[in-house]
Design a protein around this motif. Structure first.
Motif, PDB file in Angstrom:
ATOM      1  N   ALA A   1     -58.827  -7.913  18.900  1.00 14.65           N
ATOM      2  CA  ALA A   1     -60.362  -8.043  18.921  1.00 14.65           C
ATOM      3  C   ALA A   1     -60.991  -8.423  20.103  1.00 14.65           C
ATOM      4  CB  ALA A   1     -60.873  -8.532  17.709  1.00 14.65           C
ATOM      5  N   LYS A   2     -60.202  -9.480  20.948  1.00 13.20           N
ATOM      6  CA  LYS A   2     -60.881 -10.355  21.908  1.00 13.20           C
ATOM      7  C   LYS A   2     -61.361  -9.022  22.972  1.00 13.20           C
ATOM      8  CE  LYS A   2     -60.769 -14.356  20.683  1.00 13.20           C
ATOM      9  NZ  LYS A   2     -60.159 -15.572  20.796  1.00 13.20           N
ATOM     10  N   SER A   3     -60.960  -7.777  22.761  1.00 19.18           N
ATOM     11  CA  SER A   3     -61.471  -6.815  23.827  1.00 19.18           C
ATOM     12  C   SER A   3     -62.649  -6.103  23.281  1.00 19.18           C
ATOM     13  CB  SER A   3     -60.323  -5.902  23.888  1.00 19.18           C
ATOM     14  OG  SER A   3     -60.109  -5.150  23.011  1.00 19.18           O
ATOM     15  N   TRP A   4     -63.220  -6.302  22.164  1.00 16.10           N
ATOM     16  CA  TRP A   4     -64.386  -5.625  21.611  1.00 16.10           C
ATOM     17  C   TRP A   4     -65.612  -6.010  22.369  1.00 16.10           C
ATOM     18  CZ3 TRP A   4     -64.263  -7.099  15.717  1.00 16.10           C
ATOM     19  CH2 TRP A   4     -63.047  -6.279  15.015  1.00 16.10           C
TER      20      TRP A   4
ATOM     21  N   THR B   1     -72.622 -11.502  18.976  1.00 19.60           N
ATOM     22  CA  THR B   1     -71.698 -12.614  18.862  1.00 19.60           C
ATOM     23  C   THR B   1     -70.865 -12.665  17.766  1.00 19.60           C
ATOM     24  OG1 THR B   1     -73.156 -13.809  20.734  1.00 19.60           O
ATOM     25  CG2 THR B   1     -71.705 -15.156  19.471  1.00 19.60           C
TER      26      THR B   1
ATOM     27  N   ARG C   1     -66.554  -4.522  11.867  1.00 18.21           N
ATOM     28  CA  ARG C   1     -65.939  -3.443  12.681  1.00 18.21           C
ATOM     29  C   ARG C   1     -67.030  -2.345  12.737  1.00 18.21           C
ATOM     30  NH1 ARG C   1     -61.903  -5.640  10.582  1.00 18.21           N
ATOM     31  NH2 ARG C   1     -59.899  -6.119  11.637  1.00 18.21           N
TER      32      ARG C   1
ATOM     33  N   ILE D   1     -59.528 -13.932  13.048  1.00 22.84           N
ATOM     34  CA  ILE D   1     -60.078 -13.135  14.398  1.00 22.84           C
ATOM     35  C   ILE D   1     -58.770 -12.010  14.293  1.00 22.84           C
ATOM     36  CG2 ILE D   1     -60.212 -12.706  16.835  1.00 22.84           C
ATOM     37  CD1 ILE D   1     -61.349 -15.785  16.588  1.00 22.84           C
TER      38      ILE D   1
ATOM     39  N   PRO E   1     -60.167 -19.249  14.067  1.00 21.46           N
ATOM     40  CA  PRO E   1     -58.980 -18.452  14.649  1.00 21.46           C
ATOM     41  C   PRO E   1     -58.171 -17.825  13.809  1.00 21.46           C
ATOM     42  CG  PRO E   1     -59.479 -20.781  15.611  1.00 21.46           C
ATOM     43  CD  PRO E   1     -60.239 -20.503  14.342  1.00 21.46           C
TER      44      PRO E   1
ATOM     45  N   ARG F   1     -69.332 -11.051  22.351  1.00 24.56           N
ATOM     46  CA  ARG F   1     -68.895 -12.556  22.551  1.00 24.56           C
ATOM     47  C   ARG F   1     -68.078 -13.058  21.357  1.00 24.56           C
ATOM     48  NH1 ARG F   1     -73.616 -12.874  25.233  1.00 24.56           N
ATOM     49  NH2 ARG F   1     -74.555 -13.222  23.285  1.00 24.56           N
ATOM     50  N   TRP F   2     -67.244 -14.163  21.461  1.00 23.29           N
ATOM     51  CA  TRP F   2     -66.435 -14.633  20.449  1.00 23.29           C
ATOM     52  C   TRP F   2     -66.364 -16.207  20.471  1.00 23.29           C
ATOM     53  CZ3 TRP F   2     -63.854 -12.756  16.299  1.00 23.29           C
ATOM     54  CH2 TRP F   2     -63.560 -11.559  16.098  1.00 23.29           C
ATOM     55  N   THR F   3     -66.680 -16.514  19.475  1.00 26.64           N
ATOM     56  CA  THR F   3     -66.445 -18.177  19.525  1.00 26.64           C
ATOM     57  C   THR F   3     -66.008 -18.660  17.804  1.00 26.64           C
ATOM     58  OG1 THR F   3     -67.647 -20.442  19.623  1.00 26.64           O
ATOM     59  CG2 THR F   3     -69.000 -18.395  18.809  1.00 26.64           C
ATOM     60  N   SER F   4     -65.476 -19.724  18.168  1.00 26.57           N
ATOM     61  CA  SER F   4     -65.333 -20.159  16.688  1.00 26.57           C
ATOM     62  C   SER F   4     -66.330 -21.404  16.165  1.00 26.57           C
ATOM     63  CB  SER F   4     -63.694 -20.913  16.468  1.00 26.57           C
ATOM     64  OG  SER F   4     -62.934 -19.890  16.728  1.00 26.57           O
TER      65      SER F   4
END
Ligand code: NCD
Length: 312
Positions: A200-203, A188, A174, A196, A193, A206-209
């Motif tokens: 946090a998807k609004s940070w 990134t 964070r 997460i 999943p 980029r996100w990926t698993s």
């Protein structure tokens, strides 16, 4: 800047100024006599209600290098076990002359509580609160990235940093998301999943698993996070097995080989060798884990100097 509670409170100018001060502190490390007299006669209280090796010793070393006296409070073996509260502990240390408090606590928000409670007027430095923030760790990470990848000055504009692992429980993640994006890096995040955090998807990242997708673009740096088993109540459920986690989210030789030849590897420590990172990668020339610890002392000197070195 009166306190250091969260990287979200810093402006870009303040953050760069702290890194610049840390760089000046680092120069004093080459001298035969490394102590600076700037906090002579001041007393810093280090209050750790949660376990720590590096952060506590690093603050202790930083305060002493600036000639401050240190009151060390460690939760275990103290009157905490007799039910003494944060308030009583802080007031006790203030009565002994503490001019600043460095606090680590398992409750997110404990440093903010101390800063706004009226129990003390002293500057508060957050040394890690629950899963919330760990600003000096992010500052030392930014310092290390700047030193290794950006010529040791300015910000981190355009650097690609991949942060991998137990984001859900990580105050380091964070704080780094706040600070590294403030300094212009592209971040990134890679996590299963189940690890997460909600929201946090609004940070601004980029996100990926899929770890392999995240490193396909050959990032400048990969920061591995510790799997925080102590915060996983009941122990299980977040991933099928340690082997599976290691295969999908661990940094092992095969994945390391897929990185660019200059990509550096960070880890805040303590490391679970064999789980999120193999010993081979942790000990590689491109691992900067020991540099991070080294730089941490200078960054914490800069923070203490900034908050305590002024007019008083
Ligand atoms: C981190 C912490 O305590 O948040 N460690 C540290 O300060 N060096 C990360 C961790 O415990 O995984």
């Amino acid at each position: 800047m009166k306190h250091l509670l969260s990287c979200a409170d810093l402006s870009r100018e303040e953050a760069v100024a702290l890194l610049d001060t840390a760089a000046r502190m680092a120069e004093t490390g080459d001298r035969t006599i490394r102590k600076l007299p700037v906090l002579n006669g001041r007393q810093v209280a280090i209050m750790f209600f949660e376990d720590s090796t590096r952060t506590r010793l690093s603050f202790d070393a930083a305060a002493k290098r600036l000639s401050a006296d240190v009151l060390n409070f460690v939760g275990k073996g103290s009157s905490l076990s007799k039910g003494e509260s944060l308030k009583d502990t802080a007031q006790t240390l203030e009565a002994m002359g503490a001019d600043a408090f460095i606090i680590r606590h398992s409750a997110s928000g404990a440093p903010l509580r101390l800063a706004t409670s009226g129990w003390t007027d002293a500057p508060i430095i957050n040394a890690g609160d629950g899963t919330h923030q760990h600003p000096t760790q992010a500052l030392l990470d930014a310092y290390t990235l700047r030193d290794r990848l950006a010529g040791g000055t300015g910000a981190l504009d355009g650097l690609n940093v991949v942060i991998v692992g137990d984001i859900l429980h990580s105050r380091v993640a964070r704080s780094n998301v706040d600070l590294l994006t403030l300094l212009g890096a592209d971040v990134t995040l890679v996590a299963p999943p189940t690890l997460i955090p909600i929201g946090a998807k609004s940070w601004p990242v980029r996100w990926t698993s899929e770890f392999d997708d995240a490193i396909a673009g050959r990032p400048d740096a990969v920061m591995m996070l510790r799997v925080q088993r102590e915060r996983m109540s009941g122990g299980g459920g977040f991933f099928p097995s340690a082997e599976e986690y290691h295969r999908r989210y661990g940094l092992h030789a095969e994945r390391f080989a897929a990185l660019g030849p200059d990509t550096i590897i960070l880890h805040p420590g303590p490391m679970n060798r064999g789980l999120e990172i193999t010993a081979e990668v942790a000990d590689h020339d491109r691992s900067v884990v020991v540099d991070q610890v080294h730089n941490g002392v200078h960054v914490r000197m800069a923070v203490l100097y900034q908050l305590l070195g002024g007019a008083q």
